[in-house]
Design a protein around this motif. Structure first.
Motif, PDB file in Angstrom:
ATOM      1  N   VAL B  22     -23.582   6.417  -3.125  1.00  0.00           N
ATOM      2  CA  VAL B  22     -24.769   6.642  -3.963  1.00  0.00           C
ATOM      3  C   VAL B  22     -25.811   7.405  -3.155  1.00  0.00           C
ATOM      4  CG1 VAL B  22     -26.692   5.535  -5.143  1.00  0.00           C
ATOM      5  CG2 VAL B  22     -24.389   4.592  -5.350  1.00  0.00           C
ATOM      6  N   LEU B 220     -25.068   5.120 -14.162  1.00  0.00           N
ATOM      7  CA  LEU B 220     -24.285   4.483 -13.095  1.00  0.00           C
ATOM      8  C   LEU B 220     -23.001   3.946 -13.711  1.00  0.00           C
ATOM      9  CD1 LEU B 220     -25.044   4.058 -10.105  1.00  0.00           C
ATOM     10  CD2 LEU B 220     -25.695   1.727 -10.682  1.00  0.00           C
ATOM     11  N   VAL B 225     -22.902   7.239  -9.051  1.00  0.00           N
ATOM     12  CA  VAL B 225     -23.833   7.922  -9.936  1.00  0.00           C
ATOM     13  C   VAL B 225     -23.038   8.907 -10.792  1.00  0.00           C
ATOM     14  CG1 VAL B 225     -25.797   9.477 -10.040  1.00  0.00           C
ATOM     15  CG2 VAL B 225     -25.709   7.673  -8.310  1.00  0.00           C
TER      16      VAL B 225
END
Ligand SMILES: Nc1ncnc2c1ncn2[C@@H]1O[C@H](COP(=O)(O)OP(=O)(O)O)[C@@H](O)[C@H]1O
Ligand SMILES: [Mg+2]
Lengths: 281, 275, 266
Positions: B22, B220, B225
């Motif tokens: 992320v 998400l 992501v």
């Protein structure tokens, strides 16, 4: 939303302040009456006495002569507890028997014996309250005055106080179990003839409750070991009496050894009692 | 800077991977909505930003510092600047609403003030003002176990508003409220963000709320992501892909069908109804 | 029918062994103690005993002595209350490490200390405290405080371990110190239980405070010890009566309080 209705003061504050004030008003005299004075711990005289005594704790006394005395005292403590609980059992059983409602025929319906039964039970209840309401230590002190120093006072004290405790709890256990079989035995009027109280107790109530009864008795035996040590402090024999002597002589080494033995004894009794009760379950 | 996450990964103690690779950053005063299916890792992401869990890999920087290189005292000072709205506010059952709200400043008050406040609330007007923004001022002296789930959530939001942090992490802050109240609560969080330049990141179970109130939407999915876009560029296909649902409707507050796209709305701070 | 009986007999084989062992232990106990029937139950000994017990009646109910006894009872109540309060504070302090909040080493240390405090009986503590603080009720307060700290600390620690951790964790999240997080986040949830434990121990301590005086720690016990040493049986009987009354009153009050608490938390 109405802005005026919103409180800008804690509505609970008055109640809390009152409680706090009341608490302080109660606490203050309590502290005065109990002579609460932590400074007493640090007065030179007390510090010296305690320090001297504690210094004596190390090393604990382990001379052979003393250890022999210790073993004898330990056996005596165990014997006092066992004999005391046995006598207590003999005191408790008839009292619990008289207390148990479900064994009484007179209670089932109005009859000539009803009043007599109620009076008898009331008297027994009062007796039980007196027996267990006075701590075993007080009985021990009284019996030491009557019989002189030694284990007899401890045994009798346990017999009385623990007799009261066991009697009350036995009656409760018998009542809380399934009382129908006993009541049925007592109520049947024709063939077979109505059973007697003793038969109703033995065949109707005890089988269902025996495990709980024995378990509670073992638990009390464990408590009795602790109690018999403590009773030694007023002269009723065993480890406690030895400990009391050691402390009066300010003999820290002996006191330390006795304390250690006592802790071990309690642990051992704990373990035996837990094991026995597990076997029952 | 609000925060910066670089190639961040997190594996839970049971070996389950909750976040992977992320990379996400927010400027000071930015407002971000995080959406995604249940179990996507939204809560984990916010807990990580709130310094409640440590990343397994990657770099975290929150409010200009790396929380895991700070001393105990410095970490505590950093935490006073981060406010978290929990999905199910963890409030002791018998605590009063006012105490729960005032607890937001425990990190900044001197200890004696915090203790005295238990005897008599230290800032009734302040707590009342924050509750009033959420239409709950009348329950100021009620016990928390006498409130509904939605009311409890508003107490949790009021605590964070009262805390006056520089970074607000809101984990599904309105999941137990009806649409009108949800709008009100989100509005107040956004007003706080725009009014005081607070960075706001909120995970939302309702897509419509996210699109209506936030200029930046992060999708998400399975700890990664999926997209990071302004609402006007969010398409129906993107959302269906995110929630992996062809037929079923997308989750919204109150269950109304989703309409795309939505313009952002102007927000005014509610005037407190108490002194 | 036959089968059942056989089974019952078989089952009882182990009971019989247990019973035999128990009987042997009991007999050995009586044999070990120097209390031959001649000593306890002979007519002469019985007569002496009876005479001794009759000398307790009638109890001394003169105003002066009753007042003195009442004051000793008040002292006993004060000792029990202050001792229990002290123990509640001590238990609260020790239950924090004992519930494992500061890691395993402080936990083991605190548990060991609590066990030690708890295993030494109140009366032994009292004998020690009479050395440390001098004769008087304050020694009783300390003795009750020490023993009960051990009991309450352990009960408190268990209560803490079984309470939700999230509220306090959330407060740590706003930068509160652990102590404040405990006071604001954990205490409100466990307070009713801690209070119930404390009241329950207070009830036991009232009875205990009445006898701690035997080693010089004030109250009814010290008075009884004194009167008995001087062979003032009538005066001693009054004190014993007061102990009995106190015990009955505590029983009744605790039944009422229990009902009240049950209603308050229903
Ligand atoms: N404490 C934990 N221990 C182990 N696994 C966890 C823990 N918390 C969450 N998870 C797992 O991590 C994943 C992400 O969870 P979460 O962040 O709560 O998702 P979301 O908030 O998006 O629903 C889920 O699969 C969840 O089961
Ligand atoms: Mg979640």
């Amino acid at each position: 939303m109405n802005p005026q209705s919103l409180p800008d003061r804690d509505p609970d504050a008055l109640r809390r302040a009152t409680l706090l004030l009341a608490g302080m008003l109660v606490l203050w005299p309590l502290l005065v009456v109990s002579q609460f004075r932590p400074a007493a711990l640090f007065e030179p005289g007390n510090l010296a006495a305690m320090g001297h005594f504690l210094k004596g704790f190390l090393p604990p006394e382990v001379s052979v002569g003393f250890l022999g005395l210790l073993v004898k005292a330990m056996l005596e403590t165990l014997a006092i507890a066992t004999a005391g609980v046995t006598l207590a059992l003999l005191v408790a059983a008839p009292l619990a028997f008289a207390m148990t409602h479900s064994l009484s025929v007179s209670r089932i319906g109005p009859g000539p014996g009803r009043l007599r039964g109620e009076v008898l039970r009331g008297a027994v209840r009062l007796l039980l309250v007196v027996l267990r309401g006075i701590p075993e230590l007080v009985w021990a002190l009284v019996f030491v005055r009557a019989l002189g120093l030694g284990p007899a006072a401890g045994v009798l004290a346990l017999a009385i106080t623990y007799g009261g405790m066991l009697g009350k709890v036995y009656a409760e256990i018998l009542e809380s179990g399934d009382t129908r079989p006993a009541r049925a035995l007592r109520q049947k009027r024709r063939s077979p003839p109505r059973s007697g109280r003793v038969a109703a107790l033995l065949y109707g109530l005890v089988p269902g409750a025996v495990q709980e009864l024995v378990s509670y008795t073992i638990y009390r035996w464990e408590c009795a070991i602790r109690a018999s040590v403590v009773m030694g402090f007023v002269g009723a024999g065993g480890l406690g009496q030895l400990m009391d002597q050691a402390m009066k002589m300010l003999n820290g080494g002996e006191a330390a050894t006795i304390l250690i033995v006592f802790l071990l004894l309690v642990l051992l009794a704990d373990a035996i009692s837990a094991w026995l009760r597990r076997q029952l379950a | 800077m609000g925060f910066r996450l670089q190639r961040l990964g997190l594996v839970h103690a049971n070996g389950l991977r909750a976040l992977a690779g992320v990379t996400l950053a927010a400027r000071r005063g930015e407002r971000i909505a995080v959406i995604g299916p249940s179990g996507a890792g939204k809560t984990t992401l916010l807990r990580l930003l709130g310094t409640a869990v440590r990343p397994s890999e990657g770099r975290v920087e929150v409010l200009e510092s790396n929380p895991w290189q700070l001393s105990g005292g410095a970490l505590r000072r950093l935490r006073t600047r981060i406010g978290t709205v929990h999905q199910a506010p963890p409030l002791p059952a018998r605590q009063r609403v006012i105490t729960a709200v005032l607890a937001g400043r425990l990190g900044t008050w001197p200890w004696w003030k915090s203790l005295l406040s238990l005897a008599y609330p230290a800032d009734i007007a302040g707590a009342c003002a924050q509750l009033a923004r959420l239409d709950l001022a009348d329950r100021l002296f009620d016990r928390c176990d006498r409130l509904s789930g939605g009311q409890l959530q508003r107490v949790g939001i009021a605590r964070v508003l009262y805390q006056q942090p520089e970074l607000i992490l809101a984990d599904e802050p309105v999941s137990a409220m009806d649409p009108a109240l949800a709008d009100l609560a989100i509005q107040q969080l956004i007003a706080e963000a725009t009014g005081r330049g607070v960075t706001l990141i909120a995970s939302l179970h309702a897509v419509d709320l996210a699109l209506r109130w936030f200029p930046r939407i992060v999708g998400l999915r399975a700890g990664e992501v999926a997209f990071d876009l302004p609402p006007v560029r969010i398409t129906d296909a993107l959302l269906r892909d995110l929630y992996a649902s062809e037929s079923a409707t997308l989750p919204t507050q109150g269950g109304e069908p989703l309409r795309l796209p939505q313009p952002g709305a102007e927000v005014a701070v509610r005037r407190p109804a108490c002194q | 029918m036959q089968n059942d009986e056989a089974k019952a007999l078989q089952l009882c084989f182990s009971c019989v062994i247990t019973l035999v062992i128990a009987a042997a232990v009991v007999i050995a106990s009586f044999a070990y103690l120097p209390l031959g029937p001649g000593r306890l139950f002979s007519r002469e000994a019985g007569g002496e005993m009876l005479e001794f017990f009759l000398s307790f009646f009638p109890p001394d109910l003169s105003a002066g002595h009753v007042r003195k006894t009442a004051w000793a009872a008040v002292e006993t109540l004060a000792v029990s209350a202050v001792g229990t309060l002290l123990a509640a504070v001590g238990g609260l302090l020790l239950c924090l490490p004992a519930s494992g909040r500061y890691g395993w080493a402080p936990r083991a240390l605190a548990r060991g200390l609590l066990n030690l405090l708890r295993s030494v009986p109140e009366l032994v503590w009292a004998a020690l405290m009479v050395l440390a603080a001098g004769l008087g009720p304050f020694a009783g307060v300390l003795a009750l405080g020490l023993h009960t700290t051990g009991v309450l600390g352990r009960l408190f620690a268990e209560a803490l371990e079984n309470t939700p951790k999230e509220p306090a964790a959330a407060l740590l999240g706003v930068g509160a110190s652990p102590a404040l997080a405990f006071v604001y986040g954990t205490l409100p949830g466990v307070a009713p239980q801690l209070l119930a434990y404390t009241l329950y121990r207070w009830e036991m301590n009232i009875r205990m405070a009445a006898i701690l005086g035997f080693v010089g720690a004030g109250g009814l016990g010290q008075m009884l010890y004194y009167e008995l040493s001087l062979f003032h049986q009538a005066q001693a009987a009054t004190v014993i009566g007061a102990m009995l009354l106190l015990s009955v009153a505590v029983d009744a009050a605790s039944a009422v309080a229990r009902r009240g608490l049950a209603r308050a938390y229903a």
